[in-house]
Design a protein around this motif. Structure first.
Motif, PDB file in Angstrom:
ATOM      1  N   UNK A 287     -26.831 -12.197  30.762  1.00 17.54           N
ATOM      2  CA  UNK A 287     -27.871 -11.152  30.908  1.00 17.54           C
ATOM      3  C   UNK A 287     -27.169  -9.704  30.877  1.00 17.54           C
ATOM      4  N   UNK A 288     -28.343  -8.888  30.760  1.00 16.22           N
ATOM      5  CA  UNK A 288     -27.579  -7.405  30.783  1.00 16.22           C
ATOM      6  C   UNK A 288     -27.757  -6.659  32.294  1.00 16.22           C
ATOM      7  N   UNK A 289     -26.638  -6.340  32.725  1.00 20.03           N
ATOM      8  CA  UNK A 289     -26.666  -5.915  34.145  1.00 20.03           C
ATOM      9  C   UNK A 289     -25.693  -4.480  34.216  1.00 20.03           C
ATOM     10  N   UNK A 290     -26.608  -3.701  35.018  1.00 17.81           N
ATOM     11  CA  UNK A 290     -26.041  -2.191  35.143  1.00 17.81           C
ATOM     12  C   UNK A 290     -24.800  -2.227  36.002  1.00 17.81           C
ATOM     13  N   UNK A 291     -23.992  -1.412  35.466  1.00 15.91           N
ATOM     14  CA  UNK A 291     -22.635  -1.236  36.059  1.00 15.91           C
ATOM     15  C   UNK A 291     -22.640  -0.405  37.273  1.00 15.91           C
ATOM     16  N   UNK A 292     -22.010  -0.703  38.517  1.00 19.73           N
ATOM     17  CA  UNK A 292     -21.978   0.145  39.617  1.00 19.73           C
ATOM     18  C   UNK A 292     -21.001   1.326  39.681  1.00 19.73           C
ATOM     19  N   UNK A 293     -21.301   2.259  38.566  1.00 17.40           N
ATOM     20  CA  UNK A 293     -20.868   3.408  38.558  1.00 17.40           C
ATOM     21  C   UNK A 293     -21.184   4.058  37.288  1.00 17.40           C
ATOM     22  N   UNK A 294     -20.850   5.217  36.946  1.00 16.02           N
ATOM     23  CA  UNK A 294     -21.058   6.022  35.656  1.00 16.02           C
ATOM     24  C   UNK A 294     -19.955   6.053  34.863  1.00 16.02           C
ATOM     25  N   UNK A 295     -20.075   6.076  33.497  1.00 11.08           N
ATOM     26  CA  UNK A 295     -18.817   6.162  32.941  1.00 11.08           C
ATOM     27  C   UNK A 295     -19.067   6.955  31.500  1.00 11.08           C
ATOM     28  N   UNK A 296     -17.922   7.370  30.818  1.00 10.03           N
ATOM     29  CA  UNK A 296     -17.880   7.974  29.530  1.00 10.03           C
ATOM     30  C   UNK A 296     -16.825   7.346  28.917  1.00 10.03           C
ATOM     31  N   UNK A 297     -17.071   6.893  27.475  1.00 12.30           N
ATOM     32  CA  UNK A 297     -15.913   6.630  26.482  1.00 12.30           C
ATOM     33  C   UNK A 297     -15.772   7.550  25.650  1.00 12.30           C
ATOM     34  N   UNK A 298     -14.593   8.181  25.577  1.00 12.76           N
ATOM     35  CA  UNK A 298     -14.180   9.429  24.658  1.00 12.76           C
ATOM     36  C   UNK A 298     -12.872   9.088  23.772  1.00 12.76           C
ATOM     37  N   UNK A 299     -12.751   9.581  22.761  1.00 11.44           N
ATOM     38  CA  UNK A 299     -11.810   9.692  21.964  1.00 11.44           C
ATOM     39  C   UNK A 299     -11.930   9.957  20.400  1.00 11.44           C
ATOM     40  N   UNK A 300     -10.845   9.681  19.770  1.00 12.67           N
ATOM     41  CA  UNK A 300     -10.824   9.916  18.351  1.00 12.67           C
ATOM     42  C   UNK A 300     -11.953   9.050  17.487  1.00 12.67           C
ATOM     43  N   UNK A 301     -12.608   9.551  16.576  1.00 18.28           N
ATOM     44  CA  UNK A 301     -13.595   8.587  15.838  1.00 18.28           C
ATOM     45  C   UNK A 301     -13.536   7.305  15.637  1.00 18.28           C
ATOM     46  N   UNK A 302     -12.413   6.683  15.268  1.00 19.79           N
ATOM     47  CA  UNK A 302     -12.182   5.605  14.991  1.00 19.79           C
ATOM     48  C   UNK A 302     -12.106   4.431  16.397  1.00 19.79           C
ATOM     49  N   UNK A 303     -12.196   5.046  17.344  1.00 19.13           N
ATOM     50  CA  UNK A 303     -11.879   4.110  18.611  1.00 19.13           C
ATOM     51  C   UNK A 303     -13.127   3.767  19.479  1.00 19.13           C
ATOM     52  N   UNK A 304     -13.504   2.675  18.400  1.00 19.53           N
ATOM     53  CA  UNK A 304     -14.737   1.793  19.099  1.00 19.53           C
ATOM     54  C   UNK A 304     -14.034   0.933  20.036  1.00 19.53           C
ATOM     55  N   UNK A 305     -14.820   0.640  21.040  1.00 19.71           N
ATOM     56  CA  UNK A 305     -14.415  -0.295  22.141  1.00 19.71           C
ATOM     57  C   UNK A 305     -15.496  -1.173  22.428  1.00 19.71           C
ATOM     58  N   UNK A 306     -15.027  -2.730  22.663  1.00 14.85           N
ATOM     59  CA  UNK A 306     -16.124  -3.628  22.881  1.00 14.85           C
ATOM     60  C   UNK A 306     -15.772  -4.473  24.273  1.00 14.85           C
ATOM     61  N   UNK A 307     -16.353  -4.316  25.330  1.00 14.48           N
ATOM     62  CA  UNK A 307     -16.081  -5.283  26.248  1.00 14.48           C
ATOM     63  C   UNK A 307     -17.250  -5.706  26.898  1.00 14.48           C
ATOM     64  N   UNK A 308     -17.492  -6.911  27.551  1.00 11.28           N
ATOM     65  CA  UNK A 308     -18.605  -7.755  28.093  1.00 11.28           C
ATOM     66  C   UNK A 308     -19.777  -7.571  27.207  1.00 11.28           C
ATOM     67  N   UNK A 309     -19.551  -8.000  25.920  1.00  6.92           N
ATOM     68  CA  UNK A 309     -20.546  -7.999  24.888  1.00  6.92           C
ATOM     69  C   UNK A 309     -21.160  -6.610  24.451  1.00  6.92           C
ATOM     70  N   UNK A 310     -20.532  -5.599  24.788  1.00  5.47           N
ATOM     71  CA  UNK A 310     -21.309  -4.396  24.347  1.00  5.47           C
ATOM     72  C   UNK A 310     -20.187  -3.540  23.730  1.00  5.47           C
ATOM     73  N   UNK A 311     -20.411  -2.870  22.603  1.00  2.48           N
ATOM     74  CA  UNK A 311     -19.658  -1.800  21.889  1.00  2.48           C
ATOM     75  C   UNK A 311     -19.942  -0.469  22.171  1.00  2.48           C
ATOM     76  N   UNK A 312     -19.018   0.184  22.457  1.00  3.76           N
ATOM     77  CA  UNK A 312     -18.930   1.572  22.816  1.00  3.76           C
ATOM     78  C   UNK A 312     -18.326   2.477  21.792  1.00  3.76           C
ATOM     79  N   UNK A 313     -19.240   3.581  21.246  1.00  4.50           N
ATOM     80  CA  UNK A 313     -18.776   4.374  20.427  1.00  4.50           C
ATOM     81  C   UNK A 313     -18.334   5.776  21.008  1.00  4.50           C
ATOM     82  N   UNK A 314     -17.330   6.103  20.734  1.00  2.00           N
ATOM     83  CA  UNK A 314     -16.597   7.427  21.740  1.00  2.00           C
ATOM     84  C   UNK A 314     -17.319   8.650  21.320  1.00  2.00           C
ATOM     85  N   UNK A 315     -17.471   9.322  22.566  1.00  7.12           N
ATOM     86  CA  UNK A 315     -17.925  10.697  22.438  1.00  7.12           C
ATOM     87  C   UNK A 315     -16.877  11.599  22.164  1.00  7.12           C
TER      88      UNK A 315
END
Length: 210
Positions: free
Chosen positions: A62-90
């Motif tokens: 199930x989908x759960x809100x993380x107990x903090x706020x976050x930002x994923x940032x970096x070069x355009x190719x740096x896609x990152x996937x964890x806990x079933x979610x893919x994050x695109x870099x700012x």
């Protein structure tokens, strides 16, 4: 478990390092890598200028809100996937990009992306995990900078009864390498008496695909 700690003191605050010789891992901690004024300025500026989000991850189906706020940032190719979610870099914020360059020059390691976590107080936390996603490679070298409230940071071995706890002060730089993500888990536990905020930046490297 016996842990050997080495401290090197010079006139340069960035050269004061604690070395933890763990089984199956290597940790180095520079307690005052950033000067207090720069650490405070970094925290205040990034808290106000970044696009923070309380993202959701998949836990136990199930989908759960993380107990903090976050930002994923970096070069355009740096896609990152964890806990079933893919994050695109700012795109890089100029201050964060310069900090990545400074850390890279200091450690002589390349970094092209960073996960920033913002904790409003000691109730916000991060559970046991390892930074061992496939994108990071077989044995990732992680560099972590903390600013704001001092928080306890804990490690435990995956298959042996070894544990370690340390306090990460504002301006500290911690590196995790040499098997740390394969053999150890780490977390930022709750500390209910802490009312101040903390900002953490973990720098990583993701190779561009051909």
């Amino acid at each position: 478990m016996s842990i050997l700690t080495r401290q090197v003191h010079t006139d340069n605050r960035q050269s004061v390092v604690q070395q933890f010789n763990l089984p199956d891992a290597s940790l180095h901690l520079w307690p005052q890598w950033l000067e207090p004024q720069r650490a405070l300025a970094l925290q205040l500026q990034l808290e106000h200028e970044l696009q923070w989000a309380q993202d959701s991850i998949m836990m136990f189906g199930r989908s759960v809100k993380i107990p903090r706020q976050q930002v994923w940032m970096g070069e355009p190719h740096c896609q990152y996937r964890y806990s079933g979610v893919t994050f695109l870099p700012q795109p890089w914020h100029p201050i964060v990009q310069q900090l990545a360059i400074d850390v890279s020059d200091f450690l002589q390691r390349p970094f092209n992306c960073v996960l920033l976590n913002l904790y409003a107080n000691g109730q916000q936390h991060m559970g046991w995990h390892a930074d061992n996603e496939p994108e990071l490679g077989h044995d990732p070298f992680i560099a972590s900078i903390s600013v704001g409230a001092a928080r306890r940071f804990e490690f435990k071995h995956r298959s042996a009864p070894w544990q370690l706890a340390m306090e990460l002060m504002s301006g500290s730089l911690l590196t995790m390498s040499a098997g740390c993500q394969q053999h150890w888990l780490h977390r930022l536990p709750k500390q209910s008496k802490i009312n101040q905020g903390r900002l953490n930046l973990t720098f990583r490297y993701i190779e561009a695909k051909p």
